[in-house]
Design an enzyme around this catalytic site. Structure first.
Site, PDB file in Angstrom:
ATOM      1  N   GLU A  61      33.190 -41.329 -53.560  1.00  0.00           N
ATOM      2  CA  GLU A  61      34.541 -41.909 -53.506  1.00  0.00           C
ATOM      3  C   GLU A  61      34.717 -42.856 -52.336  1.00  0.00           C
ATOM      4  OE1 GLU A  61      37.917 -39.250 -52.987  1.00  0.00           O
ATOM      5  OE2 GLU A  61      39.298 -40.903 -53.225  1.00  0.00           O
TER       6      GLU A  61
ATOM      7  N   ASP B 193      32.437 -36.254 -54.371  1.00  0.00           N
ATOM      8  CA  ASP B 193      33.749 -36.314 -53.723  1.00  0.00           C
ATOM      9  C   ASP B 193      33.650 -35.518 -52.423  1.00  0.00           C
ATOM     10  OD1 ASP B 193      36.361 -36.377 -52.921  1.00  0.00           O
ATOM     11  OD2 ASP B 193      37.159 -36.141 -54.954  1.00  0.00           O
TER      12      ASP B 193
ATOM     13  N   ILE C 254      35.700 -34.882 -49.885  1.00  0.00           N
ATOM     14  CA  ILE C 254      36.796 -33.900 -49.774  1.00  0.00           C
ATOM     15  C   ILE C 254      37.696 -34.129 -50.974  1.00  0.00           C
ATOM     16  CG2 ILE C 254      38.789 -33.005 -48.487  1.00  0.00           C
ATOM     17  CD1 ILE C 254      37.653 -34.084 -45.916  1.00  0.00           C
ATOM     18  N   ASP C 255      37.819 -33.158 -51.845  1.00  0.00           N
ATOM     19  CA  ASP C 255      38.814 -33.258 -52.913  1.00  0.00           C
ATOM     20  C   ASP C 255      40.015 -32.431 -52.473  1.00  0.00           C
ATOM     21  OD1 ASP C 255      39.619 -34.212 -55.552  1.00  0.00           O
ATOM     22  OD2 ASP C 255      39.679 -32.086 -56.043  1.00  0.00           O
TER      23      ASP C 255
ATOM     24  N   THR D 241      42.388 -34.224 -50.107  1.00  0.00           N
ATOM     25  CA  THR D 241      42.539 -34.769 -48.749  1.00  0.00           C
ATOM     26  C   THR D 241      43.952 -34.571 -48.207  1.00  0.00           C
ATOM     27  OG1 THR D 241      40.769 -36.366 -49.002  1.00  0.00           O
ATOM     28  CG2 THR D 241      42.454 -36.908 -47.377  1.00  0.00           C
TER      29      THR D 241
ATOM     30  N   ASP E 136      36.110 -36.664 -59.177  1.00  0.00           N
ATOM     31  CA  ASP E 136      37.015 -35.509 -59.217  1.00  0.00           C
ATOM     32  C   ASP E 136      36.557 -34.484 -60.256  1.00  0.00           C
ATOM     33  OD1 ASP E 136      39.019 -36.777 -57.487  1.00  0.00           O
ATOM     34  OD2 ASP E 136      39.517 -38.018 -59.225  1.00  0.00           O
TER      35      ASP E 136
HETATM   36  P1  2AM Z   1      41.418 -36.703 -53.457  1.00  0.00           P
HETATM   37  O1  2AM Z   1      42.047 -35.694 -52.604  1.00  0.00           O
HETATM   38  O2  2AM Z   1      39.926 -36.723 -53.398  1.00  0.00           O
HETATM   39  O3  2AM Z   1      41.969 -38.093 -53.249  1.00  0.00           O
HETATM   40  C1  2AM Z   1      45.370 -34.253 -56.955  1.00  0.00           C
HETATM   41  O4  2AM Z   1      46.299 -34.394 -57.959  1.00  0.00           O
HETATM   42  C2  2AM Z   1      44.089 -34.933 -57.307  1.00  0.00           C
HETATM   43  O5  2AM Z   1      44.264 -36.360 -57.437  1.00  0.00           O
HETATM   44  C3  2AM Z   1      43.041 -34.747 -56.246  1.00  0.00           C
HETATM   45  O6  2AM Z   1      41.869 -34.383 -56.891  1.00  0.00           O
HETATM   46  C4  2AM Z   1      42.974 -36.074 -55.511  1.00  0.00           C
HETATM   47  O7  2AM Z   1      41.688 -36.349 -55.000  1.00  0.00           O
HETATM   48  C5  2AM Z   1      43.368 -37.050 -56.584  1.00  0.00           C
HETATM   49  N1  2AM Z   1      44.085 -38.221 -56.112  1.00  0.00           N
HETATM   50  C6  2AM Z   1      44.779 -38.360 -54.955  1.00  0.00           C
HETATM   51  N2  2AM Z   1      45.378 -39.570 -54.870  1.00  0.00           N
HETATM   52  C7  2AM Z   1      45.077 -40.209 -56.016  1.00  0.00           C
HETATM   53  C8  2AM Z   1      45.386 -41.493 -56.547  1.00  0.00           C
HETATM   54  N3  2AM Z   1      46.136 -42.373 -55.872  1.00  0.00           N
HETATM   55  N4  2AM Z   1      44.892 -41.827 -57.762  1.00  0.00           N
HETATM   56  C9  2AM Z   1      44.124 -40.945 -58.446  1.00  0.00           C
HETATM   57  N5  2AM Z   1      43.792 -39.720 -58.004  1.00  0.00           N
HETATM   58  C10 2AM Z   1      44.248 -39.355 -56.804  1.00  0.00           C
HETATM   59 CA    CA Z   2      39.205 -36.381 -55.490  1.00  0.00          CA
HETATM   60 CA    CA Z   3      38.232 -37.327 -52.009  1.00  0.00          CA
HETATM   61 CA    CA Z   4      41.084 -39.879 -52.211  1.00  0.00          CA
END
Ligand code: 2AM
Ligand code: CA
Ligand code: CA
Ligand code: CA
Length: 276
Positions: A65, A92, A94-95, A97, A220
């Site tokens: 990512e 990913d 950190i999923d 964040t 994800d």
């Molecule tokens: P992330 O923390 O790696 O960014 C939460 O609903 C999920 O959506 C998480 O898996 C998160 O991953 C992801 N996510 C966060 N912001 C996003 C965005 N703007 N568009 C798509 N996915 C997003």
């Molecule tokens: Ca993610």
């Molecule tokens: Ca992430």
């Molecule tokens: Ca992200």
């Protein structure tokens, strides 16, 4: 090192860093919007994972990512550029964040390996609980080495579901609010805890009956989708087509309630649009 060992080693090493940094102040930057966050720990975690993969499998491709420009179009382009590779790691770092930034303990590392677009290894590591979810295609799914199975609920009214609330008003993610409002009274309830990968691992471990969300990316979903399938569940897009690494609108369940959730999403008007 075999592929699963590489994925486990990388997930544990990155997870150790994330755990160490979990309680300290983070420098937070925004990406595509005020809701799209990244910290130096996301970047450092991805570096650790890339180094380990490069070390052991220098000929393989890596899609991570934080190596991709922010935004939907750049994400799709990056996947298209990488997906034809014979072996592609999908990472990913950190999923969850936003949870990590706030200290809400629901985030993980997600690492998958695809062989000609077919996911063959999936590892999700929750560093705070020290829970390691692993799967290899055809060999079942495990939590800290013990086999896991999806849950047994066969009626929607006894199902605990999870989804995601779109924080930005852009695009089709907004439609998901209708889906959540429609399904919540028809099941036990809907949780939205903010990590797609950990929601999928929870479905695999039988802690949730199902999970759906729109507009997600390959990183994800790849590891968690294999975990759910190997734990005996079913994974499709939100109109019922089989999962592949290009799917952005995901539905993963214990299998028994799958068609009922698909039906509910259709009734709510969440489905019926083209996969973007
Ligand atoms: P992330 O923390 O790696 O960014 C939460 O609903 C999920 O959506 C998480 O898996 C998160 O991953 C992801 N996510 C966060 N912001 C996003 C965005 N703007 N568009 C798509 N996915 C997003
Ligand atoms: Ca993610
Ligand atoms: Ca992430
Ligand atoms: Ca992200």
């Amino acid at each position: 090192m075999n592929y699963l060992d590489t994925a486990v080693h990388a997930a544990r090493q990155a997870g150790a860093l994330i755990r160490e940094k979990a309680t300290s102040a983070k420098r937070v930057k925004t990406k595509s919007s005020a809701h799209d966050l990244v910290t130096e720990v996301d970047q450092a975690s991805e570096e650790i994972i890339r180094e380990i993969i490069w070390d052991h499998h220098p000929e393989h491709g890596i899609l991570g990512e934080e190596g991709v420009q922010p935004g939907v179009e750049a994400s799709k382009t990056a996947l298209e550029e990488h997906r034809s590779k014979e072996y592609l790691w999908i990472v990913d770092p950190i999923d969850g964040t936003t949870n990590f930034v706030h200290g809400f303990p629901f985030f993980c590392v997600s690492i998958a390996l695809a062989e000609r677009e077919d996911v063959i290894v999936g590892v999700i590591y929750d560093p705070l609980r020290d829970e390691l979810f692993t799967a290899e295609k055809g060999k079942g799914a495990y939590l800290n080495g013990e086999p896991i199975r999806v849950s047994g609920e066969s009626h929607l009214e006894e199902a605990l579901l999870a989804s995601g609330i779109p924080a930005d008003a852009r695009g089709i993610r907004m439609r998901n609010v209708e889906g959540i409002l429609h399904l919540a009274p028809r099941c036990r309830n809907v949780r939205t805890a903010g990590s797609a990968a950990l929601h999928l691992a929870s479905v695999a471990a039988g802690r949730l009956s199902g999970f759906w969300e729109l507009e997600l990316n390959a990183w994800d979903l790849a590891a968690g989708s294999l975990l759910v399938q190997e734990a005996g569940g079913r994974v499709t897009d939100t109109v019922g087509r089989p999962y592949d690494i290009g799917v952005r609108h995901i539905l993963a369940t214990n299998g028994r309630i799958h068609d009922d959730v698909l039906h509910g999403l259709k009734e709510a008007g969440v489905t019926g649009f083209e996969q973007s």
